[in-house]
Write an enzyme that holds these catalytic residues in place. Structure first.
Site, short mmCIF file in Angstrom:
data_model
loop_
_atom_site.label_atom_id
_atom_site.label_comp_id
_atom_site.label_asym_id
_atom_site.label_seq_id
_atom_site.Cartn_x
_atom_site.Cartn_y
_atom_site.Cartn_z
N GLY A 11 -0.49 17.63 3.79
CA GLY A 11 0.80 18.00 3.18
C GLY A 11 1.22 19.41 3.59
N ARG A 15 6.02 23.57 -2.03
CA ARG A 15 6.22 24.38 -3.23
C ARG A 15 5.48 25.73 -3.18
NH1 ARG A 15 4.77 19.21 -6.90
NH2 ARG A 15 3.96 18.55 -4.87
N TYR A 98 -7.82 14.82 -3.21
CA TYR A 98 -6.72 15.66 -2.72
C TYR A 98 -7.24 17.07 -2.46
CZ TYR A 98 -3.57 12.06 -4.65
OH TYR A 98 -2.93 10.90 -4.93
#
Ligand code: UD1
Ligand code: MG
Length: 434
Positions: A11, A15, A98
């Protein structure tokens, strides 16, 4: 057959508003991905990290583990599928984790793997104080997990669920990759969600269970504020471990440690001390307030600070003292030696019992190269001495205050290198005229 793990780290971390891959942001002195790898290594015999196509820094940080490249970021389900060529034929379980959930402990991963005995698919879940935008875990009356609904797709009733998906799932390899291959992108974000494997497993009549763990272990890091919260959690773990091992901390909440800081028993750390990577402090040493240490070794009963800076390559031997506003770089300060005030000692070797006066500077850099300074045991360097390296000062030598030493000083010799004082009687200050 031991379990294997897939860690998703492709990813962009939008953000975080950073040019760095999110999982390369450091926590307690090392990239967050390395914390997760450290927790995974004892539990998983093989680890594949899914990275983006343009992340050489990340590939280097996860070596020697395998990587799979996700060329287009189409979602967490699509990312996990990229490891199929490496793990599709794995004979045991495969877990997906993750990279932005780096606080999970080895013990919790052990509980997850053990829970596979009672379910075909297991996942980690938490009940955070503020469930925010986490995916919600929808359970049936018997406690079986039915599905995970992403926040963006959830209705108000689902958003009111307190049980949140932490982002770790585990199943037999063949099952997991079958479900992953069936995931679609028919949802609010148009992404392939890993979380959809739960509903696919239930549709096949498989048993799905959630293993709960505290939010402090399972929180995700998506923003700088969450990065700071994770740092606070790791720091409090590191401080507690140090105190449990016999370290006194006057104000632990003001001391910052690295993942590899090693503090011996009866070490005292005063308030506001920062440890960078690679610091070892031996038994009985005192690190006084406002000191900064990295890449150095402090031996038994040495005293550092207040306001000292120890840079990489420094060794402070037993019972030596480094005082206020003293900086050491790639320097060995011998046993019992003292540098108590306002000094810079770089690329130097200082013998046992030597005394380095206030304001002593090793002039180690000529603008191109670094040069060494050697000071023998028992030498006394007067205040405000400049030692122009390369230079040697012998054992028990005495250097007069204010000297600029450019040539070697033999053992037991006195060296003075400063302008002569002249005194002119009657020529003192007469005050302003008029
Ligand atoms: C995800 C979960 C959510 C869970 C939360 C826990 C999904 C769809 N949602 O949301 O249920 O509550 O984590 O923290 O899984 N990644 C890739 N390739 C991609 C997209 C993401 O490798 O195409 C990686 C990211 O680098 C990251 C991880 O997968 O490490 C999770 O992605 P992220 O976008 O942070 O998912 P969340 O929105 O946090
Ligand atoms: Mg996330």
């Amino acid at each position: 057959m031991s379990a294997a793990a897939i860690i998703l780290a492709a990813g962009l971390g939008t953000r975080m508003r950073s040019t760095r891959p999110k999982v390369m942001h450091p926590l307690a002195g090392r990239p967050m991905i390395r914390h997760l790898l450290a927790a995974c290594q004892p539990r998983f015999g093989r680890i594949v990290v899914v990275v983006g196509p343009d992340m050489p820094e990340l590939e280097a940080a996860v070596a020697p583990h395998d990587v799979a490249v996700q060329r287009e970021r189409l979602g967490t389900g699509h990312a996990a599928l990229q490891a199929m060529s490496q793990l599709g034929g794995h004979a045991g379980d495969v877990a997906v984790l993750y990279g932005d959930n780096p606080l999970v402990t080895e013990a919790t991963l052990g509980r997850l793997l053990a829970a596979r005995g009672e379910a075909d698919l297991v996942l980690l879940a938490m009940r955070p104080a503020d469930p925010g935008r986490y995916g919600r875990v929808v359970t049936a009356a018997d406690g079986m997990v039915e599905r995970i609904v992403e926040w963006a797709d959830a209705d108000d009733g689902e958003r009111a669920i307190g049980l949140c998906n932490a982002g770790v799932v585990c199943a037999a390899s063949a099952d997991l990759f079958r479900w992953l291959s069936a995931v679609t992108n028919d949802n609010a974000k148009g992404e392939y969600y890993l979380t959809d494997v739960v509903a696919l497993a239930r549709a096949e009549g498989m048993r799905v269970r959630a293993v709960e763990a505290p939010e402090t272990e399972l929180r995700g890091i998506n923003s700088r504020a969450e990065l700071a919260a994770a740092e606070a959690e790791l720091q409090s773990r590191l401080r507690l471990a140090a105190m449990d091992a016999g370290v006194t901390m006057t104000a632990p909440e003001t001391v910052f440690l690295c993942h590899d800081t090693r503090l011996g028993p009866d070490v005292v750390v005063e308030p506001h001390v920062v440890f960078g990577p690679g610091v070892t402090v031996e038994e009985g040493a005192v690190i006084r307030a406002f000191s900064h240490l990295e890449g150095c070794a402090v031996k038994r009963e040495a005293i550092i600070g207040p306001y000292a800076r120890l840079r990489p390559g420094t060794v402070v031997e037993a019972r030596a003292h480094v005082g206020n506003f003293v900086e050491l770089k790639a320097t060995t300060l011998g046993e019992g030696a003292k540098a108590n005030h306002l000094a810079y000692l770089g690329d130097a070797s200082i013998g046992a019992g030597a005394n380095i006066g206030a304001g002593t500077i090793t002039c180690n850099y000529d603008g191109v190269h670094k040069h060494r300074t050697d000071i023998g045991g028992g030498a006394f360097i007067g205040s405000n001495t400049a030692l122009v390296a390369p230079v040697k000062v012998g054992a028990r030598a005495l250097v007069g205050a204010g000297s600029v030493i450019t040539r070697d000083v033999p053992d037991d010799a006195l060296a003075i290198a400063r302008g002569q004082q002249s005194v002119k009687p009657g020529r003192g200050f007469k005050g302003k005229k008029g």
